[in-house]
Structures are given as structure tokens and as C-alpha cells.
Write an enzyme that holds these catalytic residues in place. Structure first.
Site, PDB file in Angstrom:
ATOM      1  N   VAL A 152       0.843  -1.200   0.000  1.00  0.00           N
ATOM      2  CA  VAL A 152       0.000   0.000   0.000  1.00  0.00           C
ATOM      3  C   VAL A 152       0.878   1.249   0.000  1.00  0.00           C
ATOM      4  CG1 VAL A 152      -1.793   1.269   1.231  1.00  0.00           C
ATOM      5  CG2 VAL A 152      -1.844  -1.236   1.189  1.00  0.00           C
ATOM      6  N   TYR A 153       1.826   1.300   0.900  1.00  0.00           N
ATOM      7  CA  TYR A 153       2.736   2.447   0.981  1.00  0.00           C
ATOM      8  C   TYR A 153       3.525   2.598  -0.319  1.00  0.00           C
ATOM      9  CZ  TYR A 153       6.627   5.373   2.559  1.00  0.00           C
ATOM     10  OH  TYR A 153       7.568   6.368   2.679  1.00  0.00           O
ATOM     11  N   ALA A 154       4.080   1.490  -0.820  1.00  0.00           N
ATOM     12  CA  ALA A 154       4.878   1.560  -2.040  1.00  0.00           C
ATOM     13  C   ALA A 154       4.044   2.078  -3.208  1.00  0.00           C
ATOM     14  CB  ALA A 154       5.465   0.182  -2.363  1.00  0.00           C
ATOM     15  N   SER A 156       1.578   4.182  -3.112  1.00  0.00           N
ATOM     16  CA  SER A 156       1.405   5.634  -2.990  1.00  0.00           C
ATOM     17  C   SER A 156       2.638   6.369  -3.488  1.00  0.00           C
ATOM     18  CB  SER A 156       1.094   6.017  -1.539  1.00  0.00           C
ATOM     19  OG  SER A 156       2.240   5.952  -0.702  1.00  0.00           O
ATOM     20  N   LYS A 157       3.803   5.815  -3.239  1.00  0.00           N
ATOM     21  CA  LYS A 157       5.037   6.477  -3.654  1.00  0.00           C
ATOM     22  C   LYS A 157       5.321   6.283  -5.145  1.00  0.00           C
ATOM     23  CE  LYS A 157       5.915   8.265   0.340  1.00  0.00           C
ATOM     24  NZ  LYS A 157       5.769   9.722   0.532  1.00  0.00           N
TER      25      LYS A 157
END
Length: 242
Positions: A152-154, A156-157
Site C-alpha cells: 500500500v505504501y509503495a 502511494s510512492k
């Protein structure tokens, strides 16, 4: 020591701690005035007391759409101009996707992606009118590698990496530079949400960065000759191995 950012006004979001605070301090040392944007008023006041009038605290809840939209007008009211935006505020969701809370996913995507886009959208007319400006976005090493423990974080980036590269192509003709800084794991509050085994491994191997090291690269990007854009910098601890 040369004050390479003398006369500049910078805005740093998520400025009360971590990379945002380190970036603030690096720009202050280079002569800039810095509008520190954060929700934590108490922390902002502490930093104002430490650094004096060069720090301009600005309490904004970036996740509140109406409050977020006040950023530029309030900055202009307080400081008169805006030369640098460091869009740094962000949050983290790690671990297996099936274990993630969907409300936390919404919040993270809103802050890591939507808020960055809205902040950049709002400051661009001011910079275009002045025919100059610098925008730096805090991205992540995860924007360049499909990190399996943080999908999820990756994601977004990865979105922000595309945003930076496409917006840069739209606005360089106006004298505006847009770039991103993509550090590997940085010692900050965000690491508290890392998978415990991965954090323990990183600590044991010495494969963590200091926020001040990231801030020095941000300052380097900002202080290049205007004819040079550092579009993106990927930095990681030498010992770090994905």
C-alpha cells in the site's frame, strides 16, 4: 558560511519532526525563512522558540480539505511570498494487504498522494506568476522497487514518482523546478509501523539513514544553479539490501 537560500521563503509540510524538521533546519542554516506546517502546534512553538523569527509556525490539518486549501493564502499573509515547497507530510501502512485496515489505506492515500497533488496545484499559480520556484516531494525508495512488505505504501510512492516527473515537464518552462527525494529507511516515527522483523534486521545491520542526511540532499537539490534540475535522488544506507 554562505547563506545560499538567503531571501527565500520555504514551506515544509509535516515539519514538526523527522525529515520535515531536518529539512527545515537545513534551510534555516542556509538563510531561508521557513513556514513550518504541521498539526502539532505545541511542537511548532518549541521550534519557533529555538530558531526565532526565521521560523513561521502554521497549524494546518492537511487531511481536512478546507483547511488544506488555506495553505497558500496563509503563507502569503504570513511571509509575503513562496519560493520553495517541500511537500513532505506523509504516513505509512505496511504489512500484508489482507491485514490492512481500509480506513487506514484511505487516510494514507489521501495524505501521501491527494494532499501532495493539492498542495502543488495550489502553489503553482504563485510560482508561475513569479517565474521561479522549487518543489521537492518526499518520496521513498519504495517508489522504485515493488517492496513486498509494504504494497500500500509503495503504491502511494509510485504514484507520486509519476506525478513529480510529469508535472516537472509541464512547468519547467515557467522557471519552476520539481524533484523528489527517495530515501531508504530513515530513523523516524514512521518506522514504528514497520514489520518488527524487518526493523530489527535493519537496526542490526546498521542500514538506517538519519533525517539530517536526507535534509542535506534536499539542500543540495535546492542550491544548484537555476539551469540544473535534480529530478530525483534515490539514497539508501550502504548496508541496506532489499
Amino acid at each position: 558560511m554562505a547563506k545560499e537560500l538567503e531571501g527565500k521563503v520555504a514551506v515544509v509540510t509535516g515539519a514538526a519532526s523527522g525529515i520535515g524538521l531536518a529539512s527545515t533546519e537545513a534551510m534555516l542554516a542556509a538563510g531561508a525563512r521557513v513556514v513550518m506546517v504541521d498539526r502539532d502546534d505545541a511542537a511548532l512553538q518549541v521550534h519557533r522558540g529555538r530558531h526565532g523569527d526565521a521560523v513561521i509556525p502554521l497549524v494546518i490539518d492537511l487531511l481536512d480539505a478546507k483547511d488544506c486549501a488555506t495553505l497558500l493564502p496563509r503563507v502569503l499573509e504570513l511571509a509575503g511570498q513562496l519560493d520553495i515547497l517541500h511537500a513532505n507530510a506523509g504516513t505509512y501502512v505496511g504489512g500484508d494487504l489482507v491485514d490492512s485496515d481500509t480506513a487506514a489505506i484511505d487516510r494514507m492515500l489521501n495524505l501521501n498522494v491527494n494532499v501532495v497533488m493539492k498542495n502543488v496545484h495550489d502553489v503553482l499559480p504563485h510560482m508561475i506568476a513569479r517565474k521561479t520556484g522549487d518543489i521537492i516531494v518526499t518520496s521513498s525508495l519504495a517508489a522504485h522497487f515493488p517492496t513486498p512488505w509494504e504494497p500500500v505504501y509503495a503504491s502511494s510512492k509510485w504514484a507520486i514518482n509519476c506525478f513529480v516527473q510529469t508535472v516537472r515537464r509541464q512547468v519547467f518552462k515557467h522557471g519552476i523546478r520539481v524533484g523528489s527525494i527517495s530515501p531508504g529507511p530513515v530513523i523516524s516515527a514512521l518506522l514504528a509501523d514497520w514489520p518488527a522483523e524487518k526493523l530489527a534486521e535493519a537496526k542490526a545491520s546498521g542500514s538506517l539513514l538519519e533525517a539530517s542526511e536526507v535534509a542535506e540532499v534536499v539542500k543540495f537539490m535546492l542550491t544548484r544553479p537555476r539551469g540544473m534540475t535534480i529530478r530525483d535522488v534515490v539514497m539508501m544506507p550502504t548496508n541496506f539490501d532489499l
